[in-house]
Scaffold this active site. Sequence first.
Site, PDB file in Angstrom:
ATOM      1  N   HIS A  17     -11.704  -6.924 -35.306  1.00 53.03           N
ATOM      2  CA  HIS A  17     -11.019  -7.403 -36.304  1.00 53.03           C
ATOM      3  C   HIS A  17     -10.254  -8.826 -36.335  1.00 53.03           C
ATOM      4  CE1 HIS A  17      -9.828  -2.998 -36.429  1.00 53.03           C
ATOM      5  NE2 HIS A  17     -10.665  -2.972 -37.341  1.00 53.03           N
ATOM      6  N   LYS A  41      -6.411  10.111 -43.375  1.00 49.73           N
ATOM      7  CA  LYS A  41      -7.219   9.795 -42.149  1.00 49.73           C
ATOM      8  C   LYS A  41      -6.822  10.119 -40.750  1.00 49.73           C
ATOM      9  CE  LYS A  41     -10.553   6.252 -43.193  1.00 49.73           C
ATOM     10  NZ  LYS A  41     -11.077   4.934 -42.873  1.00 49.73           N
ATOM     11  N   ARG A  90     -20.456  -4.444 -39.101  1.00 50.06           N
ATOM     12  CA  ARG A  90     -21.101  -4.505 -37.540  1.00 50.06           C
ATOM     13  C   ARG A  90     -22.557  -4.107 -37.359  1.00 50.06           C
ATOM     14  NH1 ARG A  90     -16.259  -0.620 -36.260  1.00 50.06           N
ATOM     15  NH2 ARG A  90     -16.606  -0.183 -38.473  1.00 50.06           N
ATOM     16  N   SER A 128     -12.054   0.805 -33.512  1.00 45.83           N
ATOM     17  CA  SER A 128     -10.648   1.476 -33.155  1.00 45.83           C
ATOM     18  C   SER A 128     -10.872   2.836 -32.554  1.00 45.83           C
ATOM     19  CB  SER A 128      -9.799   1.557 -34.193  1.00 45.83           C
ATOM     20  OG  SER A 128      -9.713   0.284 -34.605  1.00 45.83           O
TER      21      SER A 128
END
Length: 163
Positions: A17, A41, A90, A128
């Site tokens: 990030h 989430k 990514r 993450s």
Amino acid sequence: MLKAIYPGSFDPVTYGHLDIIRRSCKIVDELVVGVLNNNAKMPLFSVEERVKMLKEVTKDLNNVAIAPFGGLLVEFARETGAALIIRGLRAITDFEYELQMSQTNHKLEPGVETMFLTTSIEYSYLSSTTVKEIAAFGGDISQFVPEVIGKELKEKMKAKRSV
Ligand code: ADP
């Protein structure tokens, strides 16, 4: 003046990030990192904690602001006065979802464009989720997140274990 938003969960912020943040703030005049407040989430860190951690690791950058948001992303862009949404790509697996999101957002708000930055190769595997998994098993995460974030993660894991 070009203002952009970089939205995400940042649960927690990683070097991947940070790489996108640093590169973006060289391209735009002002970057607002939008921290998604979405309890569906089930984030590990509260939105306040995620905002605080992002502020800490971006404090050397003078054209970056951190703000929480909930609801529609294009609404957040309108409120912030941003003409651009920045997202990181990514791998090909990110592509389909991101394409759909950017096209939907463009339909909802044609005045806001989405721009993608491809990940730097050294961070292409980093998320993450994997950082949290490694931390949960007591692994070394120093290559993946800044030291302060590593400390916060360790404390959070300890607190979770003692519940
Ligand atoms: P989200 O829940 O919106 O995917 P994330 O916090 O996981 O939020 O990611 C925010 C943005 O950062 C997304 O555009 C994601 O593709 C990008 N990103 C995450 N990790 C990396 C990385 N290692 N390299 C480049 N971009 C990344």
